[in-house]
Scaffold this motif. Structure first.
Motif, PDB file in Angstrom:
ATOM      1  N   THR A 185      28.856  29.559  61.597  1.00 27.40           N
ATOM      2  CA  THR A 185      29.763  30.332  60.738  1.00 27.40           C
ATOM      3  C   THR A 185      29.211  31.733  60.506  1.00 27.40           C
ATOM      4  O   THR A 185      29.958  32.702  60.449  1.00 27.40           O
ATOM      5  N   GLY A 186      27.902  31.811  60.384  1.00 25.44           N
ATOM      6  CA  GLY A 186      27.260  33.095  60.127  1.00 25.44           C
ATOM      7  C   GLY A 186      27.288  34.047  61.297  1.00 25.44           C
ATOM      8  O   GLY A 186      27.018  35.237  61.148  1.00 25.44           O
ATOM      9  N   ASP A 187      27.630  33.549  62.484  1.00 28.74           N
ATOM     10  CA  ASP A 187      27.684  34.421  63.662  1.00 28.74           C
ATOM     11  C   ASP A 187      28.717  35.526  63.498  1.00 28.74           C
ATOM     12  O   ASP A 187      28.643  36.555  64.160  1.00 28.74           O
ATOM     13  N   LYS A 188      29.665  35.308  62.625  1.00 27.15           N
ATOM     14  CA  LYS A 188      30.696  36.318  62.364  1.00 27.15           C
ATOM     15  C   LYS A 188      30.525  36.927  60.975  1.00 27.15           C
ATOM     16  O   LYS A 188      31.447  37.526  60.435  1.00 27.15           O
ATOM     17  N   GLY A 189      29.348  36.737  60.378  1.00 26.52           N
ATOM     18  CA  GLY A 189      29.064  37.342  59.086  1.00 26.52           C
ATOM     19  C   GLY A 189      29.669  36.622  57.904  1.00 26.52           C
ATOM     20  O   GLY A 189      29.813  37.199  56.828  1.00 26.52           O
ATOM     21  N   MET A 190      30.007  35.354  58.071  1.00 28.62           N
ATOM     22  CA  MET A 190      30.637  34.598  56.999  1.00 28.62           C
ATOM     23  C   MET A 190      29.768  33.399  56.611  1.00 28.62           C
ATOM     24  O   MET A 190      28.925  32.954  57.379  1.00 28.62           O
ATOM     25  N   THR A 191      29.987  32.902  55.410  1.00 31.27           N
ATOM     26  CA  THR A 191      29.334  31.682  54.941  1.00 31.27           C
ATOM     27  C   THR A 191      30.319  30.930  54.053  1.00 31.27           C
ATOM     28  O   THR A 191      31.354  31.485  53.659  1.00 31.27           O
ATOM     29  N   ARG A 192      29.999  29.705  53.739  1.00 32.61           N
ATOM     30  CA  ARG A 192      30.903  28.889  52.914  1.00 32.61           C
ATOM     31  C   ARG A 192      30.316  28.677  51.520  1.00 32.61           C
ATOM     32  O   ARG A 192      29.117  28.462  51.364  1.00 32.61           O
ATOM     33  N   LEU A 193      31.205  28.703  50.546  1.00 30.43           N
ATOM     34  CA  LEU A 193      30.837  28.396  49.172  1.00 30.43           C
ATOM     35  C   LEU A 193      31.049  26.911  48.918  1.00 30.43           C
ATOM     36  O   LEU A 193      31.609  26.203  49.751  1.00 30.43           O
ATOM     37  N   VAL A 194      30.624  26.448  47.736  1.00 31.44           N
ATOM     38  CA  VAL A 194      30.928  25.082  47.323  1.00 31.44           C
ATOM     39  C   VAL A 194      32.451  24.934  47.314  1.00 31.44           C
ATOM     40  O   VAL A 194      33.164  25.782  46.793  1.00 31.44           O
ATOM     41  N   GLY A 195      32.965  23.888  47.935  1.00 25.12           N
ATOM     42  CA  GLY A 195      34.399  23.689  48.038  1.00 25.12           C
ATOM     43  C   GLY A 195      34.969  24.144  49.369  1.00 25.12           C
ATOM     44  O   GLY A 195      36.120  23.874  49.675  1.00 25.12           O
ATOM     45  N   GLY A 196      34.183  24.882  50.159  1.00 24.53           N
ATOM     46  CA  GLY A 196      34.601  25.239  51.510  1.00 24.53           C
ATOM     47  C   GLY A 196      35.155  26.633  51.713  1.00 24.53           C
ATOM     48  O   GLY A 196      35.405  27.029  52.855  1.00 24.53           O
ATOM     49  N   ALA A 197      35.384  27.400  50.651  1.00 19.66           N
ATOM     50  CA  ALA A 197      35.919  28.758  50.823  1.00 19.66           C
ATOM     51  C   ALA A 197      34.926  29.613  51.604  1.00 19.66           C
ATOM     52  O   ALA A 197      33.714  29.540  51.375  1.00 19.66           O
ATOM     53  N   GLN A 198      35.461  30.439  52.535  1.00 22.23           N
ATOM     54  CA  GLN A 198      34.611  31.332  53.309  1.00 22.23           C
ATOM     55  C   GLN A 198      34.550  32.698  52.646  1.00 22.23           C
ATOM     56  O   GLN A 198      35.558  33.203  52.153  1.00 22.23           O
ATOM     57  N   VAL A 199      33.341  33.264  52.607  1.00 24.30           N
ATOM     58  CA  VAL A 199      33.144  34.623  52.089  1.00 24.30           C
ATOM     59  C   VAL A 199      32.180  35.352  53.012  1.00 24.30           C
ATOM     60  O   VAL A 199      31.425  34.743  53.768  1.00 24.30           O
ATOM     61  N   SER A 200      32.204  36.663  52.907  1.00 24.09           N
ATOM     62  CA  SER A 200      31.288  37.490  53.685  1.00 24.09           C
ATOM     63  C   SER A 200      29.854  37.299  53.189  1.00 24.09           C
ATOM     64  O   SER A 200      29.615  37.156  51.988  1.00 24.09           O
ATOM     65  N   LYS A 201      28.919  37.327  54.116  1.00 26.83           N
ATOM     66  CA  LYS A 201      27.517  37.150  53.743  1.00 26.83           C
ATOM     67  C   LYS A 201      26.984  38.311  52.899  1.00 26.83           C
ATOM     68  O   LYS A 201      25.948  38.170  52.262  1.00 26.83           O
ATOM     69  N   ASP A 202      27.696  39.444  52.895  1.00 26.84           N
ATOM     70  CA  ASP A 202      27.242  40.554  52.063  1.00 26.84           C
ATOM     71  C   ASP A 202      28.041  40.670  50.766  1.00 26.84           C
ATOM     72  O   ASP A 202      27.967  41.676  50.073  1.00 26.84           O
TER      73      ASP A 202
END
Length: 191
Positions: free
Chosen positions: A7-24
């Motif tokens: 997931t981080g290959d595109k600069g994203m990560t997941r929060l608790v519950g599965g929502a994706q947000v930017s790593k920055d």
């Protein structure tokens, strides 16, 4: 369970519950800074002698657990209220700060970070905690967070200051007071 998710290959990560947000994002920066602080505490604990300051060493290990809870709460977006941090850890920190503040001589000036290696590392932890606190405040301006995380992080920097002084005091290593020199340094030769 694989360690990498890609997931981080595109600069994203997941929060608790599965929502994706930017790593920055502010939220990821906040809990990432607490993870950095937790890693620093792990290093400090590993450098502490078992016979010196066993009380502080045990407390630092406990704080690591609380920091993981804080990070989890910061990774929990609005709408999911399964928070881990409560007011009790902050009250516990306050009691420890009060206890440790009474041990070394009282001060009425600023302290230059330093002293023993462990005290110096605790001062580093204090500044990382302050940075984490600033990042948490940034998140709180735009999103709902567990307020106990901010309060705990705020007390942490005071705790690290107090225990750094105690570590120096117990080692018979005086704190270095800030003394304004009054000198002005220039880049070139003086006349």
């Amino acid at each position: 369970m694989k360690i990498y998710t890609k997931t981080g290959d595109k600069g994203m990560t997941r929060l608790v519950g599965g929502a994706q947000v930017s790593k920055d994002s502010a939220r990821v920066t906040a809990y990432g800074t607490l993870d950095e602080l937790n890693s620093l505490l792990g290093y400090i604990v590993s450098q502490m002698n078992d016979s010196e300051n066993p009380d502080i060493k045990a407390e630092l290990a406990e704080i690591q657990q609380y920091l993981f809870d804080c990070g989890t709460d910061l990774a929990t977006p609005e709408g999911i209220r399964d928070y881990r941090m409560t007011k009790e850890p902050t009250k516990w920190l306050e009691s420890r700060i009060d206890f440790y503040t009474e041990l070394p001589p009282q001060i009425e000036e600023f302290i230059i970070p330093g002293g023993t290696p462990v005290a110096s590392q605790l001062h580093m932890a204090r500044t990382v905690a302050r940075r984490g606190e600033r990042h948490i405040v940034s998140v709180a301006w735009t999103a709902e967070i567990n307020s106990h995380v901010l309060k705990f992080t705020n007390r942490l920097s005071d705790y690290f200051f107090a225990v750094a002084r105690v570590v120096n005091f117990r080692a018979n290593c005086p704190d270095v007071s800030y003394k304004r020199s009054g000198k002005v340094f220039h880049n070139g030769p003086t006349k």
